[in-house]
Design a protein around this motif. Structure first.
Motif: not given
Length: 277
Positions: A72, A75, A78-83, A135, A139-141
């Motif tokens: 979490t 995600y 914004s370091y990675t996707t929901a995968q 975000k 989609e930048e955190s």
């Protein structure tokens, strides 16, 4: 008196370390909370060993909970996707399927204890990442620790007020069946302390209206109290006085974080509905 001093010193060190980790940097927050989740789960699964057959694999469940927090974090940051959540989904499937091969007489208890630990100790803590990260449309955190820090401060103020007022004036039992020492006077004392501290936040951070700070403090007190009672119910059911002995004067990790665990998801709902919208 000695126990009170020990409790106070432990509390001060605890507050400094935790608040410093949250405020200093997202990485320090990640490390400290990862350790907290691991220790909390280790303590919880240790308490449940007398009822289940999970002793040999409890360390794996602890690591699984830490992974959920890490996932979490990555995600929402914004370091990675929901995968990133797919390995945890496989982990939950493993928990369920593995009971086929254990050949124990308590498969339902094993499922219940393991999955409840993931829910109560891992998922609720992991929701803190939805509070500390915001975000934008691209989609930048951004790491914004203020609201999470406020949650912990409201919890600490509530605990302090409940302890002081409850010790001095407590007569009417709040929930005697589960926690005989808690009183309504203590509850209202904790609420008063937390609400008063919300005005300090309103003064220092006026971008959020005073009544929204007030509402957040009230939500924290109510759900933090329920979290405390839920953990007391857990201990009473398992027949233990304290969840552990890691923190002098406070007991174990669950004893220290019971209010926060339930307050975080409630605060997230409030923040999304009342503050961010």
């Amino acid at each position: 008196m000695k126990n009170l001093i020990t409790r106070a010193l432990t509390g001060i060190i605890f507050v400094v370390v935790l608040a410093g980790a949250i405020f200093f940097h997202s990485i320090s927050y990640l490390i400290v909370f990862g350790i907290i989740i691991f220790l909390t789960l280790k303590e919880y699964y240790g308490l449940s060993e007398q009822y289940t057959a999970i002793k040999k694999t409890s360390w794996l469940y602890c690591l699984g909970g830490v992974y959920l927090f890490l996932a979490t974090f990555l995600y929402m940051g914004s370091y990675t996707t929901a995968q990133v959540f797919l390995p945890y989904l496989l982990f939950i499937m493993y928990i369920i399927i593995s009971e086929i091969y254990r050949k124990t007489s308590t498969p339902i208890l094993n499922w219940a204890f393991v999955i409840f630990g993931q829910l109560f100790c891992a998922l609720f803590f992991s929701l803190a990442n939805f509070i500390v990260f915001t975000k934008n449309g691209n989609e930048e955190s951004t790491y914004t620790p203020l609201l999470l820090l406020a949650i912990f401060i409201f919890v600490w103020m509530n605990d302090t007020g409940a302890f002081l007022i409850g010790s001095l004036l407590g007569k009417h039992k709040l929930f005697e069946r589960i926690s005989p020492k808690k009183s309504w006077e203590g509850f209202y004392g904790g609420l008063l302390f937390a609400l008063a501290s919300s005005f300090v936040f309103a003064y220092l951070f006026p971008d959020i209206s005073w009544y929204k700070w007030l509402g957040l403090a009230a939500v924290i007190v109510i759900f933090g109290t329920w979290g405390d009672l839920c953990e007391s119910l857990l201990k009473r059911t398992l027949g233990v006085k304290d969840s552990g002995h890691l923190l002098p004067g406070h007991g174990g990790m669950l004893d220290r974080f019971d209010s926060v665990i339930m307050a975080i998801p409630a605060a997230l709902i409030y923040i999304e509905l009342a503050i961010r919208n």
